[in-house]
Write a protein that holds these residues in place. Structure first.
Motif, PDB file in Angstrom:
ATOM      1  N   PHE A 107      40.725  46.232  37.957  1.00  0.00           N
ATOM      2  CA  PHE A 107      40.572  44.466  38.090  1.00  0.00           C
ATOM      3  C   PHE A 107      41.061  44.226  39.038  1.00  0.00           C
ATOM      4  O   PHE A 107      41.686  42.650  38.566  1.00  0.00           O
TER       5      PHE A 107
ATOM      6  N   ARG B 202      30.926  44.713  34.373  1.00  0.00           N
ATOM      7  CA  ARG B 202      30.581  45.894  35.617  1.00  0.00           C
ATOM      8  C   ARG B 202      31.170  47.536  34.781  1.00  0.00           C
ATOM      9  O   ARG B 202      31.218  48.034  35.681  1.00  0.00           O
TER      10      ARG B 202
ATOM     11  N   PRO C  78      42.187  34.129  41.911  1.00  0.00           N
ATOM     12  CA  PRO C  78      40.522  36.034  41.452  1.00  0.00           C
ATOM     13  C   PRO C  78      41.139  36.649  42.004  1.00  0.00           C
ATOM     14  O   PRO C  78      42.231  36.284  43.043  1.00  0.00           O
TER      15      PRO C  78
ATOM     16  N   GLU D 128      38.134  43.654  30.255  1.00  0.00           N
ATOM     17  CA  GLU D 128      37.955  43.210  31.347  1.00  0.00           C
ATOM     18  C   GLU D 128      36.561  43.175  32.148  1.00  0.00           C
ATOM     19  O   GLU D 128      36.164  41.835  32.129  1.00  0.00           O
ATOM     20  N   ALA D 129      36.562  44.252  31.878  1.00  0.00           N
ATOM     21  CA  ALA D 129      35.796  45.198  32.464  1.00  0.00           C
ATOM     22  C   ALA D 129      34.244  44.914  31.864  1.00  0.00           C
ATOM     23  O   ALA D 129      32.849  44.967  31.945  1.00  0.00           O
ATOM     24  N   GLU D 130      35.048  45.475  30.300  1.00  0.00           N
ATOM     25  CA  GLU D 130      33.380  45.197  29.304  1.00  0.00           C
ATOM     26  C   GLU D 130      32.963  43.212  29.402  1.00  0.00           C
ATOM     27  O   GLU D 130      31.921  43.341  28.940  1.00  0.00           O
ATOM     28  N   VAL D 131      33.422  42.413  29.460  1.00  0.00           N
ATOM     29  CA  VAL D 131      33.286  40.969  29.803  1.00  0.00           C
ATOM     30  C   VAL D 131      32.458  40.912  30.750  1.00  0.00           C
ATOM     31  O   VAL D 131      31.892  40.070  30.466  1.00  0.00           O
ATOM     32  N   SER D 132      33.135  41.184  31.507  1.00  0.00           N
ATOM     33  CA  SER D 132      32.279  41.140  33.065  1.00  0.00           C
ATOM     34  C   SER D 132      30.758  41.930  33.400  1.00  0.00           C
ATOM     35  O   SER D 132      30.419  41.663  34.017  1.00  0.00           O
TER      36      SER D 132
END
Length: 342
Positions: free
Chosen positions: A125, A233, A23, A227-231
């Motif tokens: 990310f 954030r 991560p 990735e920002a949508e899925v998380s």
């Protein structure tokens, strides 16, 4: 250490980090003793995430400062470029150090200062990503020598405009704004546009990108946005600066309708690689290769110019060429010649 070797090490660290699924390192809390800068890029990439502070990143970046300055074009001073990198480092302290270095060298090779005007280096990310702005594209188009000026703009609801693609330029597109209106009073943005004027006086085709098209490009091609949508954030550069990316998308579309240099085409590929989360340094022009390409283009232009010249006219004698008359043979001469043959 050669720049190509540095590139290989950067790519190796990025690949190793991606395959390990490690991560993104957390920002430093500022507590505890300051950790000395890693001696090598590999050590920086594998350093303890908790101790990865802006000071540590600045320390190892300083070790590779010579490689960064070597990557800059000859017309650029390293001072302003390095100052812009130092200013952005605090926001990148949670990024993989290898990605910070590759984004920095990529920006340097294109000669675009990451100060927010022509380019930025942003934390996408946990990956430092080089993102050229629409002004960065304009700068590189100007360097090609074929483009005199580039116009990138936005049409709003209360603006006056006319778009007729079948009409001859410049009647095919007009855009008028009321300077008395504030940006809010002009209404919602309708579409971004871009066109270029060439050094010969002609104008390129006008490209347009409406909001739906910009969102489609964002949704399909930006890994950081996905990735920002899925998380949840919602902190990607597309989230924070949608209009800037909208303008940049219009400028990038010019590459399809304007004769551009290899450097502009490379910028498009590096930009797309950043969106996909791939290594951008592979697409950035190498200084030596760029110099050789410039020499080859100059030689090609010189050869083409020599072929365009009119053929030289061969000198001729005054009075022209004398016409040779056949000799006349008398009757007595013909009889004598016949006697010799017999």
């Amino acid at each position: 250490m050669a720049l190509s070797t540095l590139r290989d090490r950067v790519l190796a660290n990025i690949t190793a980090s991606a395959m390990s699924g490690r991560p993104a390192p957390a920002p430093s809390t500022g507590e505890g003793p300051t950790t000395a800068a890693p001696a090598t890029l590999e050590e920086a990439a594998e350093a303890d995430p908790v101790q990865d502070s802006a000071d540590a990143v600045m320390g190892w970046l300083r070790r590779y400062e010579g490689h960064v300055t070597d990557a800059l074009p000859s017309h650029m001073e390293p001072g302003p470029f390095l100052a812009a990198v130092r200013a952005v480092l605090p926001s990148l302290r949670s990024c993989n150090p290898a990605s910070v270095l590759q984004a920095t060298i990529t920006a340097a090779r294109f000669g675009l200062v990451p100060d927010g005007r022509e380019a930025v280096i942003t934390n996408e990310f946990g990956r430092a990503t080089f993102i050229p702005t629409y002004r960065g594209y304009i700068a590189l188009m100007h360097r090609s020598g074929q483009v005199a000026s580039v116009r990138v703009g936005m049409v709003y609801e209360r603006d006056e405009y006319s778009l007729e693609p079948s009409a001859p330029a410049p009647l095919d597109f007009t855009h008028r704004t009321d300077p008395a209106l504030s940006e809010a009073e002009r209404g919602a943005p309708l579409f971004a546009y871009a066109f270029a004027w060439f050094t010969g006086g002609a104008r390129s085709q006008v490209v347009t990108v409406n909001r739906e098209q910009a969102e489609e490009i964002r949704d399909e091609h930006s890994r950081a946005y996905q990735e920002a949508e899925v998380s949840g954030r919602r902190d990607s550069f597309w989230h924070r600066n949608f209009d800037a990316m909208w303008w940049k998308t219009a400028a990038r579309q010019l590459e399809k309708v304007v004769p551009v240099s290899a450097e502009v085409r490379a910028l498009v590929e590096a930009d797309r690689a950043g969106e996909d989360g791939r290594a951008q340094i592979l697409h950035a022009p190498d200084p030596e290769a760029t110099a050789l390409e410039a020499e080859a283009e100059a030689a090609g232009d010189a050869a083409k110019a020599s072929q365009d010249q009119e053929s030289a006219v061969l000198p001729r004698k005054r009075g022209g060429l004398k016409r040779t008359q056949p000799k006349r043979t008398t009757r007595a001469g013909r009889k004598a010649r016949a006697g010799r043959r017999s």
